[in-house]
Design a protein around this motif. Structure first.
Motif, PDB file in Angstrom:
ATOM      1  N   TYR A  90       0.725  -1.229  -0.105  1.00  0.00           N
ATOM      2  CA  TYR A  90      -0.097  -0.053   0.083  1.00  0.00           C
ATOM      3  C   TYR A  90       1.169   1.322  -0.070  1.00  0.00           C
ATOM      4  CZ  TYR A  90      -3.577  -3.423   1.281  1.00  0.00           C
ATOM      5  OH  TYR A  90      -4.755  -4.324   1.169  1.00  0.00           O
ATOM      6  N   TYR A 112      -0.930   6.158  -9.374  1.00  0.00           N
ATOM      7  CA  TYR A 112      -2.062   7.012  -9.377  1.00  0.00           C
ATOM      8  C   TYR A 112      -2.355   8.228  -9.680  1.00  0.00           C
ATOM      9  CZ  TYR A 112      -4.048   2.668  -6.684  1.00  0.00           C
ATOM     10  OH  TYR A 112      -4.202   1.404  -6.237  1.00  0.00           O
ATOM     11  N   LYS A 148      -9.135   1.475  -0.199  1.00  0.00           N
ATOM     12  CA  LYS A 148      -9.507   2.715  -0.991  1.00  0.00           C
ATOM     13  C   LYS A 148      -9.550   2.305  -2.533  1.00  0.00           C
ATOM     14  CE  LYS A 148      -8.030   6.896   0.449  1.00  0.00           C
ATOM     15  NZ  LYS A 148      -7.586   7.870   0.552  1.00  0.00           N
ATOM     16  N   ASN A 149     -10.430   3.005  -3.035  1.00  0.00           N
ATOM     17  CA  ASN A 149     -10.524   2.652  -4.682  1.00  0.00           C
ATOM     18  C   ASN A 149     -10.608   1.436  -5.052  1.00  0.00           C
ATOM     19  OD1 ASN A 149     -10.574   5.381  -4.956  1.00  0.00           O
ATOM     20  ND2 ASN A 149      -8.306   5.551  -5.708  1.00  0.00           N
ATOM     21  N   LYS A 150     -11.023   0.507  -4.413  1.00  0.00           N
ATOM     22  CA  LYS A 150     -11.100  -0.660  -4.658  1.00  0.00           C
ATOM     23  C   LYS A 150     -12.113  -1.094  -5.679  1.00  0.00           C
ATOM     24  CE  LYS A 150     -14.731  -0.505  -1.152  1.00  0.00           C
ATOM     25  NZ  LYS A 150     -14.977  -0.664   0.217  1.00  0.00           N
ATOM     26  N   ASN A 208      -6.342   9.567  -7.655  1.00  0.00           N
ATOM     27  CA  ASN A 208      -6.710   8.549  -6.751  1.00  0.00           C
ATOM     28  C   ASN A 208      -7.183   7.456  -7.897  1.00  0.00           C
ATOM     29  OD1 ASN A 208      -7.999  11.054  -4.887  1.00  0.00           O
ATOM     30  ND2 ASN A 208      -6.780   9.667  -4.007  1.00  0.00           N
ATOM     31  N   SER A 238      -0.814  -0.363  -3.808  1.00  0.00           N
ATOM     32  CA  SER A 238       0.479   0.212  -4.813  1.00  0.00           C
ATOM     33  C   SER A 238       0.971  -1.056  -5.418  1.00  0.00           C
ATOM     34  CB  SER A 238       1.365   0.756  -3.827  1.00  0.00           C
ATOM     35  OG  SER A 238       1.943   0.044  -2.914  1.00  0.00           O
ATOM     36  N   SER A 270      -1.304   6.960   0.735  1.00  0.00           N
ATOM     37  CA  SER A 270      -2.821   7.093   0.705  1.00  0.00           C
ATOM     38  C   SER A 270      -3.726   5.778   1.091  1.00  0.00           C
ATOM     39  CB  SER A 270      -3.218   7.835  -0.577  1.00  0.00           C
ATOM     40  OG  SER A 270      -2.429   8.748  -0.822  1.00  0.00           O
ATOM     41  N   LYS A 271      -2.825   4.887   1.320  1.00  0.00           N
ATOM     42  CA  LYS A 271      -3.687   3.564   1.869  1.00  0.00           C
ATOM     43  C   LYS A 271      -4.431   3.220   0.569  1.00  0.00           C
ATOM     44  CE  LYS A 271      -3.970   4.555   6.437  1.00  0.00           C
ATOM     45  NZ  LYS A 271      -4.699   4.813   7.936  1.00  0.00           N
ATOM     46  N   GLU A 272      -3.782   3.172  -0.526  1.00  0.00           N
ATOM     47  CA  GLU A 272      -4.355   2.428  -1.706  1.00  0.00           C
ATOM     48  C   GLU A 272      -3.487   1.358  -2.136  1.00  0.00           C
ATOM     49  OE1 GLU A 272      -5.458   6.708  -4.083  1.00  0.00           O
ATOM     50  OE2 GLU A 272      -3.443   5.952  -3.953  1.00  0.00           O
TER      51      GLU A 272
END
Length: 251
Positions: A55, A80, A179-181, A83, A62, A58-60
């Motif tokens: 990740y 990203y 996030k952004n799943k 986002n 990676s 931004s906790k997306e």
């Protein structure tokens, strides 16, 4: 006396400002760390196929790595913008290719293509709004998403049948807090052609195989937070048996 009062007032203001300047700590969230798919009966018994997640700040997600029996087969490291995953660096150690970029195309916030920079090839996905379905125009593989952006139907042309998935929306799947799943399932399944469908917001409770007109229920285990931690199920009249283990971490 006035000087003392002034100094005290100034001290309070300065203390208040320093408190405001301190960064606000973000609460930890529980996200998927890795998924192990173990074949317990059928072809290649005891093989374990691991999908590992990293990740960004931004906790997306990676990076996603696919490691059969602990060996890296391939990985995608995502980039990203606003986002949205617009590209990834693709690594395929066993293929002899260098690490290269794959870029993703979108139309009206829908995934429409990916461009392979090394082979100078574009793979397009047609989108059917009525069914929320994506079809790979090269392989003819098709994915239908529900309102939670989970893949509810997958048709793989190389095996010639459709798998339909049902979910428990009361419990939590591996992508529940990610996030952004919404972009991850179709990006991952669209490029990796993986047969399993472990990347979901809500846990799968059954797979329907249209070739055998057979529903294959899952036996799921959940933790105290409601996240699925293990799924056991069979396919092909019980000749293929699987155990999926979900491991989480806090970030």
């Amino acid at each position: 006396m006035k000087k003392i009062i002034t100094i005290l007032a100034l001290s309070i203001v300065l203390f208040s400002c320093s408190k405001d300047d301190e960064p606000t700590s973000q609460p930890l969230v529980k996200v998927i760390d890795k998924i192990d798919v173990k074949i317990t009966a059928g072809n290649f018994p005891s093989n374990t196929y691991t999908t590992q997640f990293s990740y960004n700040e931004s906790k997306e997600i990676s990076k996603i790595e696919y490691l059969p029996n602990g060996n890296l087969q391939y990985s995608y490291t995502y980039n990203y913008q606003n986002n949205i995953p617009v590209s990834s660096m693709y690594e395929f150690p066993g293929g002899g290719d260098p690490i290269y970029e794959v870029t993703y195309g979108y139309t009206n916030d829908k995934y429409t293509s990916y461009y392979d920079t090394y082979y100078d090839t574009t793979i397009a996905f047609s989108y059917n709004q009525s069914f929320n379905a994506y079809t790979n125009t090269e392989s003819n593989n098709r994915y239908i998403l529900n309102e939670n952006d989970d893949i509810i139907s997958k048709t793989l042309s190389n095996i010639g049948n459709e798998f339909a998935y049902s979910f428990d929306t009361v419990k939590k799947g591996p992508l529940y807090n990610v996030k952004n799943k919404k972009f991850i399932p179709i990006l991952w399944n669209g490029t990796s052609n993986s047969k399993m469908n472990e990347l979901t917001t809500y846990p799968i409770i059954a797979i329907f195989d249209d070739n055998l007109a057979q529903n294959n229920p899952f036996v799921n285990t959940y933790d105290s937070d409601g996240f699925v931690t293990k799924s056991v199920f069979t396919l092909s009249n019980g000749s293929q048996a699987y155990e999926i283990t979900y491991i989480y971490k806090s970030i």
